[in-house]
Design an enzyme around this catalytic site. Structure first.
Site, PDB file in Angstrom:
ATOM      1  N   SER A 131      37.161  71.333  32.987  1.00  0.00           N
ATOM      2  CA  SER A 131      36.156  72.092  33.746  1.00  0.00           C
ATOM      3  C   SER A 131      34.929  72.252  32.657  1.00  0.00           C
ATOM      4  O   SER A 131      35.049  72.202  31.755  1.00  0.00           O
ATOM      5  CB  SER A 131      36.819  73.273  33.804  1.00  0.00           C
ATOM      6  OG  SER A 131      38.192  73.479  34.419  1.00  0.00           O
ATOM      7  N   SER A 163      41.673  76.350  27.806  1.00  0.00           N
ATOM      8  CA  SER A 163      42.885  77.410  27.176  1.00  0.00           C
ATOM      9  C   SER A 163      43.426  76.690  25.868  1.00  0.00           C
ATOM     10  O   SER A 163      43.454  75.661  25.594  1.00  0.00           O
ATOM     11  CB  SER A 163      44.036  77.297  28.337  1.00  0.00           C
ATOM     12  OG  SER A 163      43.697  77.535  29.592  1.00  0.00           O
ATOM     13  N   GLU A 246      51.030  68.531  36.913  1.00  0.00           N
ATOM     14  CA  GLU A 246      50.954  70.083  36.652  1.00  0.00           C
ATOM     15  C   GLU A 246      51.167  70.919  37.969  1.00  0.00           C
ATOM     16  O   GLU A 246      51.874  71.692  37.625  1.00  0.00           O
ATOM     17  CB  GLU A 246      49.406  70.140  36.083  1.00  0.00           C
ATOM     18  CG  GLU A 246      49.073  71.671  35.649  1.00  0.00           C
ATOM     19  CD  GLU A 246      47.789  71.890  35.402  1.00  0.00           C
ATOM     20  OE1 GLU A 246      46.887  71.021  35.656  1.00  0.00           O
ATOM     21  OE2 GLU A 246      47.344  73.010  35.053  1.00  0.00           O
TER      22      GLU A 246
HETATM   23  C1  LIG Z   1      43.342  81.037  33.087  1.00  0.00           C
HETATM   24  C2  LIG Z   1      42.649  79.891  33.339  1.00  0.00           C
HETATM   25  C3  LIG Z   1      42.962  78.862  32.638  1.00  0.00           C
HETATM   26  C4  LIG Z   1      42.401  77.769  32.634  1.00  0.00           C
HETATM   27  N1  LIG Z   1      42.551  76.605  31.691  1.00  0.00           N
HETATM   28  C5  LIG Z   1      41.988  75.513  31.744  1.00  0.00           C
HETATM   29  C6  LIG Z   1      41.951  74.415  30.918  1.00  0.00           C
HETATM   30  O1  LIG Z   1      42.563  74.416  29.930  1.00  0.00           O
HETATM   31  N2  LIG Z   1      41.329  73.323  30.760  1.00  0.00           N
HETATM   32  C7  LIG Z   1      40.172  73.328  32.052  1.00  0.00           C
HETATM   33  O2  LIG Z   1      39.634  72.307  31.990  1.00  0.00           O
HETATM   34  N3  LIG Z   1      40.093  74.178  33.062  1.00  0.00           N
HETATM   35  C8  LIG Z   1      40.798  75.316  32.818  1.00  0.00           C
HETATM   36  N4  LIG Z   1      40.526  76.225  33.777  1.00  0.00           N
HETATM   37  C9  LIG Z   1      39.569  76.186  34.815  1.00  0.00           C
HETATM   38  C10 LIG Z   1      40.139  76.024  36.139  1.00  0.00           C
HETATM   39  O3  LIG Z   1      40.573  74.626  36.157  1.00  0.00           O
HETATM   40  C11 LIG Z   1      38.767  76.506  37.009  1.00  0.00           C
HETATM   41  O4  LIG Z   1      38.618  77.767  37.123  1.00  0.00           O
HETATM   42  C12 LIG Z   1      39.261  76.015  38.454  1.00  0.00           C
HETATM   43  O5  LIG Z   1      39.193  74.551  38.774  1.00  0.00           O
HETATM   44  C13 LIG Z   1      38.039  76.541  39.578  1.00  0.00           C
HETATM   45  O6  LIG Z   1      37.062  76.097  39.049  1.00  0.00           O
HETATM   46  P1  LIG Z   1      35.734  77.106  38.808  1.00  0.00           P
HETATM   47  O7  LIG Z   1      36.177  78.258  38.028  1.00  0.00           O
HETATM   48  O8  LIG Z   1      34.573  76.448  38.388  1.00  0.00           O
HETATM   49  O9  LIG Z   1      35.248  77.695  40.471  1.00  0.00           O
HETATM   50  P2  LIG Z   1      34.469  77.187  41.582  1.00  0.00           P
HETATM   51  O10 LIG Z   1      34.949  75.764  41.744  1.00  0.00           O
HETATM   52  O11 LIG Z   1      33.307  77.548  41.145  1.00  0.00           O
HETATM   53  O12 LIG Z   1      35.058  77.948  42.640  1.00  0.00           O
HETATM   54  C14 LIG Z   1      34.689  79.206  42.915  1.00  0.00           C
HETATM   55  C15 LIG Z   1      35.485  79.709  44.398  1.00  0.00           C
HETATM   56  O13 LIG Z   1      34.898  78.774  45.338  1.00  0.00           O
HETATM   57  C16 LIG Z   1      36.135  78.173  46.084  1.00  0.00           C
HETATM   58  N5  LIG Z   1      35.796  76.734  46.564  1.00  0.00           N
HETATM   59  C17 LIG Z   1      35.054  75.932  45.721  1.00  0.00           C
HETATM   60  N6  LIG Z   1      35.008  74.773  46.357  1.00  0.00           N
HETATM   61  C18 LIG Z   1      35.409  74.955  47.678  1.00  0.00           C
HETATM   62  C19 LIG Z   1      35.746  73.972  48.765  1.00  0.00           C
HETATM   63  N7  LIG Z   1      35.539  72.922  48.838  1.00  0.00           N
HETATM   64  N8  LIG Z   1      36.554  74.676  49.643  1.00  0.00           N
HETATM   65  C20 LIG Z   1      37.106  75.806  49.762  1.00  0.00           C
HETATM   66  N9  LIG Z   1      36.685  76.603  48.798  1.00  0.00           N
HETATM   67  C21 LIG Z   1      36.157  76.376  47.631  1.00  0.00           C
HETATM   68  C22 LIG Z   1      37.218  78.275  44.889  1.00  0.00           C
HETATM   69  O14 LIG Z   1      38.499  78.045  45.566  1.00  0.00           O
HETATM   70  C23 LIG Z   1      36.903  79.441  44.382  1.00  0.00           C
HETATM   71  O15 LIG Z   1      37.604  80.685  44.895  1.00  0.00           O
HETATM   72  C24 LIG Z   1      41.184  77.627  33.777  1.00  0.00           C
HETATM   73  C25 LIG Z   1      40.915  78.856  34.639  1.00  0.00           C
HETATM   74  C26 LIG Z   1      41.595  79.856  34.352  1.00  0.00           C
HETATM   75  C27 LIG Z   1      41.454  80.934  35.446  1.00  0.00           C
END
Ligand SMILES: Cc1cc2nc3c(=O)[nH]c(=O)nc-3n(C[C@H](O)[C@H](O)[C@H](O)COP(=O)(O)OP(=O)(O)OC[C@H]3O[C@@H](n4cnc5c(N)ncnc54)[C@H](O)[C@@H]3O)c2cc1C
Length: 400
Positions: A131, A163, A246
């Site tokens: 991410s 993480s 995963e």
């Molecule tokens: C505790 C935790 C551990 C993590 N660990 C890792 C890790 O080790 N490595 C890593 O690479 N990442 C990690 N992540 C990141 C995680 O994969 C991302 O947070 C996740 O993929 C969502 O991306 P974002 O946070 O950018 O949210 P966004 O993509 O910005 O989304 C924001 C909101 O919009 C909604 N949304 C976005 N696009 C759409 C769509 N097309 N249709 C409907 N709804 C939509 C989402 O569901 C969400 O509710 C971690 C996250 C958390 C919270």
């Protein structure tokens, strides 16, 4: 209700249980049972990996030639369930469950020889650098670049929510190696040592007091070209393989079952109007519903693991398991907090401070429940958010 498994599997379960009891150090088990954070301390995780490896059981799900046990999906399921029941430390998930399968499926012989043994033996911790700010759900838009210069990739960009990056030895990163093709085709999968010059890791304080999540800044980080997994431009395919893997495992059914058992301890130990909370009919109904939902999820997981024919593609089934599994994790942890009532409001420090000794008012089951419930709000986000999983199901299962 109890659905019995066949007698051979019951015998296997007894063997696994005896094995764990014989090799899991009691003090490690006690630390794990009483911990406040979501995961075990890194030292316990790696020590436990080493112990399991010395008995050939640290990566039972891998192919036998790389150190796996050759067990059936049901045997693996039982092994994992018994580990959680016994309060054994968690695996280094990044190495054993994410990178490992990508490496032995797509990696060169050089990469397999170099990295699979150090994952298997618990010699290293791993972080997943996928991410980025602005590229979470829309991962294909990631911008961290890797340019091939004189046999080395020069990496520039930023990752977020990585993480465990602050204590990981190595990371596996998605990087853009070609900006001229469609986004998915220009992504590659690169292994990077976390202490390489040019890497800065910044911890992100979390709502539960932990700082497990990190930002990772990469500034002209030089990486040997032979640390690229498979072919350049194929990183998206490998990442999808990893994420589907995963999601199947992230139903966290074993974890939720153990936490439901803990909720029952709380319900028996806490009082409501002079009687155990467990006697309250509304509470009993809540337990019954969650237990039925968990049982349904468990059998769905077993059907996927047994590769039973579904009327939807397996990737859609994995997304359904991720959705239900994460929702149930949240329901079980919220139930625990509700059962604790006002006691759930007390803040207990996440490690390294150990929780205070148990007393009648503050039994062992109190510390950690709220911190774990808070971080579990993220279960419906990491590994692909709930909304994104629903999109996958809509597309793959219903052709929408
Ligand atoms: C505790 C935790 C551990 C993590 N660990 C890792 C890790 O080790 N490595 C890593 O690479 N990442 C990690 N992540 C990141 C995680 O994969 C991302 O947070 C996740 O993929 C969502 O991306 P974002 O946070 O950018 O949210 P966004 O993509 O910005 O989304 C924001 C909101 O919009 C909604 N949304 C976005 N696009 C759409 C769509 N097309 N249709 C409907 N709804 C939509 C989402 O569901 C969400 O509710 C971690 C996250 C958390 C919270």
């Amino acid at each position: 209700m109890e659905l019995r498994q066949d007698p051979e599997l019951e015998t296997f379960r007894q063997e696994v249980r005896a094995f764990i009891q014989a090799v899991l150090p009691p003090e490690m088990q006690e630390r794990q049972r009483r911990k406040v954070a979501n995961n075990a301390a890194v030292s316990d995780m790696l020590d436990w990996m080493r112990i399991l490896d010395s008995h050939g059981r640290s990566v039972p799900h891998w192919p036998v030639e790389f150190g796996g046990c050759g067990w059936s999906p049901m045997q693996l399921f039982i092994f994992n369930e018994e580990l959680y029941k016994a309060d054994a430390p968690e695996f280094d998930w990044g190495g054993t469950h994410m990178l490992g399968p990508v490496l032995y499926t797509y990696g060169s012989d050089y990469l397999k020889d170099r990295f699979l043994p150090i994952i298997r033996t618990g010699a290293t911790m791993w972080a997943q650098g996928f991410s980025e700010p602005g590229s979470g759900s829309d991962l294909a838009s990631l911008r961290t670049s890797a340019e091939l210069v004189d046999g080395r990739y020069v990496v520039n960009g930023q990752k977020i929510w990585t993480s465990g990056a602050a204590y990981a030895d190595w990371g596996f990163f998605l990087v853009r190696t070609d900006k001229t093709v469609k986004p998915q085709r220009g992504i590659s999968f690169l292994i990077i040592k976390m202490d390489t010059p040019g890497i800065t890791v910044r911890e992100i304080p979390q709502i539960n007091g932990d700082a497990h999540l990190c930002e990772v800044f990469l500034d002209n980080v030089e990486v040997p070209a032979d640390q690229l997994i498979g072919d350049p431009g194929m990183g998206w395919t490998y990442a999808k393989f990893l994420l589907e893997h995963e999601r199947t495992t992230s139903s966290f059914i074993y974890w939720s079952k153990r936490e439901l058992a803990r909720a029952k301890d709380i319900a028996r130990g806490e009082q409501l109007n002079g009687r155990p909370v467990a006697d309250d009919p509304a509470i009993r109904a809540r337990f019954a519903r969650i237990e039925a939902d968990l049982l349904a999820l468990e059998w769905s997981v077993l059907r996927v693991l047994a590769h039973e024919e579904f009327d939807v593609p397996e990737a859609a089934a994995a997304s359904v398991l991720k959705i239900r599994g994460s929702e149930l994790q949240q329901e079980v942890t919220m139930l625990q907090c509700d059962l604790l009532g006002a006691k759930a409001l007390r803040f207990f420090e996440v490690a390294p401070t150990p929780p205070p000794p148990a007393t009648d008012n503050w039994p062992d089951y109190v510390p950690g429940r709220t911190t774990v419930a808070l971080i579990n709000r993220a279960a419906t986000i990491y590994g692909g958010s709930k909304q994104i999983q629903k999109n996958i199901v809509a597309k793959l299962a219903f052709g929408l």
